[in-house]
Design an enzyme around this catalytic site. Structure first.
Site, PDB file in Angstrom:
ATOM      1  N   ARG A 162       0.789  -1.266   0.066  1.00  0.00           N
ATOM      2  CA  ARG A 162      -0.190   0.016   0.003  1.00  0.00           C
ATOM      3  C   ARG A 162       0.737   1.322  -0.088  1.00  0.00           C
ATOM      4  NH1 ARG A 162      -2.937  -3.559  -0.732  1.00  0.00           N
ATOM      5  NH2 ARG A 162      -5.328  -3.635   0.259  1.00  0.00           N
ATOM      6  N   SER A 237     -10.816  -0.385   2.843  1.00  0.00           N
ATOM      7  CA  SER A 237     -10.045  -0.271   4.052  1.00  0.00           C
ATOM      8  C   SER A 237      -9.782   1.019   4.543  1.00  0.00           C
ATOM      9  CB  SER A 237      -8.832  -1.206   3.922  1.00  0.00           C
ATOM     10  OG  SER A 237      -8.986  -2.388   3.300  1.00  0.00           O
ATOM     11  N   GLU A 333      -5.055   4.320   5.810  1.00  0.00           N
ATOM     12  CA  GLU A 333      -4.630   3.892   4.318  1.00  0.00           C
ATOM     13  C   GLU A 333      -5.078   5.190   3.229  1.00  0.00           C
ATOM     14  OE1 GLU A 333      -6.277   1.945   1.105  1.00  0.00           O
ATOM     15  OE2 GLU A 333      -5.929   0.040   2.193  1.00  0.00           O
TER      16      GLU A 333
HETATM   17  N1  EPU Z   1     -10.743  -9.979  10.283  1.00  0.00           N
HETATM   18  C1  EPU Z   1     -11.734  -9.862  11.696  1.00  0.00           C
HETATM   19  N2  EPU Z   1     -12.619  -9.195  11.720  1.00  0.00           N
HETATM   20  C2  EPU Z   1     -12.940  -8.006  10.702  1.00  0.00           C
HETATM   21  C3  EPU Z   1     -12.320  -8.187   9.601  1.00  0.00           C
HETATM   22  C4  EPU Z   1     -11.142  -9.093   9.436  1.00  0.00           C
HETATM   23  O1  EPU Z   1     -11.315 -10.630  12.391  1.00  0.00           O
HETATM   24  O2  EPU Z   1     -13.837  -7.368  10.972  1.00  0.00           O
HETATM   25  C5  EPU Z   1      -9.790 -10.794  10.371  1.00  0.00           C
HETATM   26  C6  EPU Z   1     -10.189 -12.008   9.342  1.00  0.00           C
HETATM   27  O3  EPU Z   1     -10.889 -12.994  10.026  1.00  0.00           O
HETATM   28  C7  EPU Z   1      -8.946 -12.546   8.864  1.00  0.00           C
HETATM   29  C8  EPU Z   1      -8.065 -11.311   8.542  1.00  0.00           C
HETATM   30  O4  EPU Z   1      -8.777 -10.310   9.695  1.00  0.00           O
HETATM   31  O5  EPU Z   1      -8.482 -13.597   9.839  1.00  0.00           O
HETATM   32  C9  EPU Z   1      -8.035 -10.559   7.279  1.00  0.00           C
HETATM   33  O6  EPU Z   1      -9.179 -10.276   7.096  1.00  0.00           O
HETATM   34  P1  EPU Z   1      -9.553 -10.211   5.351  1.00  0.00           P
HETATM   35  O7  EPU Z   1      -9.112 -11.247   4.834  1.00  0.00           O
HETATM   36  O8  EPU Z   1     -10.924  -9.576   5.100  1.00  0.00           O
HETATM   37  O9  EPU Z   1      -8.532  -9.112   4.871  1.00  0.00           O
HETATM   38  P2  EPU Z   1      -7.818  -7.492   5.348  1.00  0.00           P
HETATM   39  O10 EPU Z   1      -6.606  -8.017   5.863  1.00  0.00           O
HETATM   40  O11 EPU Z   1      -8.957  -7.273   6.370  1.00  0.00           O
HETATM   41  C10 EPU Z   1      -6.870  -6.773   3.092  1.00  0.00           C
HETATM   42  C11 EPU Z   1      -6.965  -5.514   2.192  1.00  0.00           C
HETATM   43  C12 EPU Z   1      -8.323  -5.539   1.576  1.00  0.00           C
HETATM   44  C13 EPU Z   1      -8.434  -6.633   0.817  1.00  0.00           C
HETATM   45  C14 EPU Z   1      -8.284  -7.849   1.473  1.00  0.00           C
HETATM   46  C15 EPU Z   1      -8.310  -9.087   0.878  1.00  0.00           C
HETATM   47  C16 EPU Z   1      -5.764  -3.969   3.527  1.00  0.00           C
HETATM   48  C17 EPU Z   1      -5.398  -2.377   4.254  1.00  0.00           C
HETATM   49  N3  EPU Z   1      -6.771  -4.322   3.151  1.00  0.00           N
HETATM   50  O12 EPU Z   1      -7.916  -6.761   4.177  1.00  0.00           O
HETATM   51  O13 EPU Z   1      -8.195  -4.325   0.533  1.00  0.00           O
HETATM   52  O14 EPU Z   1      -9.661  -6.700  -0.178  1.00  0.00           O
HETATM   53  O15 EPU Z   1      -7.073  -7.974   2.208  1.00  0.00           O
HETATM   54  O16 EPU Z   1      -6.849  -9.499   0.254  1.00  0.00           O
HETATM   55  O17 EPU Z   1      -4.699  -4.667   3.259  1.00  0.00           O
HETATM   56  C18 EPU Z   1      -8.768  -2.269   0.472  1.00  0.00           C
HETATM   57  O18 EPU Z   1      -7.464  -1.616   0.466  1.00  0.00           O
HETATM   58  O19 EPU Z   1      -9.553  -1.202   0.386  1.00  0.00           O
HETATM   59  C19 EPU Z   1      -9.085  -3.326   0.632  1.00  0.00           C
HETATM   60  C20 EPU Z   1     -10.555  -3.657   0.761  1.00  0.00           C
END
Ligand code: EPU
Length: 337
Positions: A162, A237, A333
């Protein structure tokens, strides 16, 4: 060129924040853009898809430039790869779909990311195991101070999670006018290692997924977790996932052994901010018209008439609470104005 006055930006940012732009102009070509940046305004405010910004105040002094540079074409190809140049104002997801229609592989995991092609390199957009930099070749830019064009290679962009040179030492200095990508024409290297994709494909009994199957899986996953900005204002995000030194991580994981985490290097670990925010009690909470999405705590939402300041106050409250509870700092972000 036509300079408009007192334009509401509500429909120009995916958060749907209603701020006023005192001076607003649309750039429909690179030549027009070069003329616009010569205009005598104290500052220039560049607007692409408006999907990664939080506007907290009216824009009174700067000239708001809406980048409407359209077009995409194949610039080169060999037996295995195709090189495509897309202009900055092309909608990202429509561009991904166009690539899939032509069976060009590489961008499928990044389906349905809001925003435009031209802003994608600034924060090196990424999702489901892929990042923009994986298929990026170069981008063309205009230097705001001089109006001169400059081409940035992948190395010059200094991409990271990012992050890029355009968010750091060159912040606000260049306008990205087009981006070139290298995509596969066959034998696509699919990446389904991201857990949710495999589960989604397995549920449909797809064993050898095409790039379109992967795109459809990503679209289904995103639709189940992330709110559609057309229906509920948001900017994806809001926070970055914090990457912390292992000294801090070890203390954290002893206290919260159930927390998910991803090793980044031998010395650093990434912790999902969504998990921290959920455990801090904010998931699904609403304060006036500002809220935290019910399915993904990393996403802040505007239920209709929230001001940018109200969203920002909520973000800071979340940041403070997460730090008090976990000793871990989370940072936005999105770009804040
Ligand atoms: N989680 C929770 N609670 C929540 C959300 C997430 O416990 O409310 C936990 C999930 O269970 C999982 C972990 O956090 O174990 C990761 O969650 P997720 O796979 O949804 O991905 P993320 O790390 O929250 C990132 C990106 C997203 C992208 C997803 C999928 C960033 C800041 N965000 O989210 O990007 O879609 O991975 O690859 O890196 C964006 O940048 O706008 C965006 C949506």
């Amino acid at each position: 060129m036509n300079i408009l006055h007192n334009i509401s930006l509500k429909n120009y940012n995916t958060f749907g924040i209603n701020v006023n732009a005192k001076n607003f102009v649309q750039a429909n070509s690179i030549e027009e853009l070069q003329e616009i940046i010569q205009l005598n305004y104290p500052d220039k405010f560049l607007l692409g898809g408006g999907s990664n910004m939080l506007l907290t105040k009216d824009i009174d002094n700067a000239l708001v430039i809406y980048l409407n540079l359209k077009g995409k074409k194949i610039i080169q190809q060999d037996d295995d790869f195709v090189y495509i140049k897309a202009h900055a104002g092309e909608n990202w997801h429509e561009f991904v779909l166009w690539c899939l229609e032509h069976d060009f592989g590489g961008l499928e995991n990044m389906s349905l990311i809001p925003g435009n092609v031209g802003t994608a390199p600034i924060q090196n957009i990424g999702a489901y195991g892929k990042e923009l930099k994986d298929n990026f070749v170069s981008c063309e830019t205009i230097e705001i101070a001089t109006g001169k064009t400059r081409n940035f290679t992948k190395e010059a962009c200094n991409f990271d999670y990012r992050n890029s040179v355009f968010k750091n030492e060159l912040k606000g200095q260049y306008i990205i006018t087009s981006v070139s990508f290298k995509l596969t024409k066959h034998s696509h290297k699919t990446n389904t290692s991201y857990g949710a994709i495999e589960a989604e494909l397995a549920a449909k009994n797809i064993k050898k997924p095409s790039i379109t199957d992967i795109s459809n899986a990503v679209i289904a996953i995103r639709n189940s977790k992330l709110p559609d900005p057309k229906k509920l204002g948001n900017s994806g995000s809001f926070f970055k996932n914090p990457v912390v030194p292992n000294t801090i991580f070890n203390t954290f994981i002893q206290q919260f052994p159930e927390a998910p985490s991803y090793k980044v290097s031998d010395t650093e670990t990434k912790i999902p901010a969504g998990w921290l925010i959920e455990k801090a009690g904010f998931k699904g909470k609403r304060f006036g018209d500002a809220g935290v999405h019910k399915n993904q705590a990393l996403v802040l939402v505007n239920y209709g008439n929230a001001t940018g300041q109200e969203i920002w106050d909520l973000a800071m409250r979340i940041k403070t609470t997460v730090f008090e509870k976990f000793g871990i700092e989370i940072n936005p972000e999105v770009n804040i104005y």
